[in-house]
Design a protein around this motif. Sequence first.
Motif, PDB file in Angstrom:
ATOM      1  N   SER A 115       0.913  -1.164   0.088  1.00 10.21           N
ATOM      2  CA  SER A 115      -0.003  -0.108  -0.031  1.00 10.21           C
ATOM      3  C   SER A 115       0.606   1.339  -0.009  1.00 10.21           C
ATOM      4  N   ALA A 204     -15.634  -3.857   1.713  1.00  9.86           N
ATOM      5  CA  ALA A 204     -15.432  -4.830   2.727  1.00  9.86           C
ATOM      6  C   ALA A 204     -15.968  -6.137   2.363  1.00  9.86           C
ATOM      7  N   ASP A 231      -7.940  -1.357   3.887  1.00 10.75           N
ATOM      8  CA  ASP A 231      -8.792  -1.748   5.137  1.00 10.75           C
ATOM      9  C   ASP A 231      -8.209  -2.957   5.630  1.00 10.75           C
ATOM     10  N   GLU A 232      -8.867  -3.502   6.634  1.00  9.73           N
ATOM     11  CA  GLU A 232      -7.998  -4.737   7.386  1.00  9.73           C
ATOM     12  C   GLU A 232      -7.861  -5.796   6.444  1.00  9.73           C
ATOM     13  N   GLN A 233      -8.496  -6.213   5.475  1.00  7.54           N
ATOM     14  CA  GLN A 233      -8.273  -7.116   4.592  1.00  7.54           C
ATOM     15  C   GLN A 233      -6.861  -6.748   3.562  1.00  7.54           C
ATOM     16  N   THR A 234      -6.711  -5.578   3.436  1.00  2.00           N
ATOM     17  CA  THR A 234      -5.612  -5.169   2.707  1.00  2.00           C
ATOM     18  C   THR A 234      -4.338  -5.133   3.460  1.00  2.00           C
ATOM     19  N   LEU A 235      -4.629  -4.883   4.881  1.00  2.29           N
ATOM     20  CA  LEU A 235      -3.444  -4.807   5.698  1.00  2.29           C
ATOM     21  C   LEU A 235      -3.066  -6.522   5.971  1.00  2.29           C
ATOM     22  N   ALA A 236      -4.005  -7.051   6.143  1.00  2.50           N
ATOM     23  CA  ALA A 236      -3.790  -8.627   6.501  1.00  2.50           C
ATOM     24  C   ALA A 236      -3.094  -9.271   5.211  1.00  2.50           C
ATOM     25  N   TYR A 237      -3.315  -9.005   3.860  1.00  2.24           N
ATOM     26  CA  TYR A 237      -2.620  -9.492   2.842  1.00  2.24           C
ATOM     27  C   TYR A 237      -1.286  -9.097   2.533  1.00  2.24           C
ATOM     28  N   LYS A 239       0.593  -8.068   5.037  1.00  2.00           N
ATOM     29  CA  LYS A 239       1.321  -8.589   6.254  1.00  2.00           C
ATOM     30  C   LYS A 239       1.772  -9.986   5.806  1.00  2.00           C
TER      31      LYS A 239
END
Length: 419
Positions: A115, A204, A231-237, A239
């Motif tokens: 990102s 989402a 969003d949270e999905q992006t950050l999880a991916y 990471k």
Amino acid sequence: MAMTMTQKILAAHAGLDKVEAGQLILVDLDRVLGNDITSPVAIREFEKIGATAVYDKDKVTMVMDHFAPNKDIKAAEQCKMCRNFCNEYEVTHFYDVGRMGIEHALLPEKGLVVSGDVVIGADSHTCTYGALGAFSTGVGSTDMACGMATGKAWFKVPSAIRFNLKGKLNPFVSGKDVILHIIGMIGVDGALYRSMEFAGEGVAALSIYDRLTISNMAIEAGAKNGIFPVDEQTLAYVKEHSDRAPVVYEADPDAVYDETYDIDLSEIKSTVAFPHLPENTKTIDEVGEVKIDQVVIGSCTNGQYKDIAEAAEILKGKKIADHVRAIIIPATQDVYLKAVENGLVKIFVEAGCVVSTPTCGPCLGGHMGILAAGERAVATTNRNFVGRMGHVTSEVYLASPAVAAASAIAGKIADPAKV
């Protein structure tokens, strides 16, 4: 001055507090990408300008995917030229047969884009990485050459269109149907040199892989880029796949958009783009009787594991029609291996399909499934121009993996909910 998400990323990489649409800026690049077709041209231009080193050996990437494994002598020479260049300049991220995948699936998987990045690639579908909240766009090979040498690129700052998403997708409907719906609505030049920015609570409900597909095909509406909020999905991916820290940019609440479209995801149906433009769309209940000869499930648009798994679920325990050839192309080695380990390849083979090594294959008329005169194919690829997949009288119908799998069984374009 209020800015869109894209404008904020570009401003930061240009070292400016603000930018506005139409402004010419010089930006720092986080990654420069090329493939086996475009890189040789860039290499020749790189040599013409007298460059003696790449700007950062860790930020230049070449992926051998369009005609690889090599289909002929010319293709082999192209890859050899790229291989020699990357050896000479110690390019870290060179991906050859056995390590490679389709470039726009491979880079996110390898964590090479996160990102907030600015990425240029000598391939029009470089806009894929907007799914991760990056600014990414396709450029010519000359721009790639200058990018490799200097780590910079000139841009005219784009204005933007906002797509406000709400609701959730119905079963058998995916990101491919969303972007085909949008292109059918605004046309292949509806976003010409503009940023397609997606927002709203419906984001989402879309997986990262849906977003990758949607961003990938932003170029089919003429866009400079497509981009999703982080969003949270992006950050999880990010990471999971990268050790680099993402940088999150958000559009200002009062950012100016040329147009805003409200889209209810729950109202989108399985959608098919008829020849010979991605805008020539019909919903699955409008297609009529279209007999087909071939199905291709793969490409940078729809070759992820999610795509392959959706097709396998429909094909499981069934046989494809006798007159249909079905070609499954996992986008990367990791996708291929996971498909083997989870029994998907067995499902495909038992259904009568063939499974290819990762490659762009027939998408651009390369190899692994070229069409003869008058033949019709349903493909999960991104373009269906005249002669795109073979003979000029052949026809390509763009669809989701679910529709493609259902069509392989029926021998004609079919509704996955009814097979």
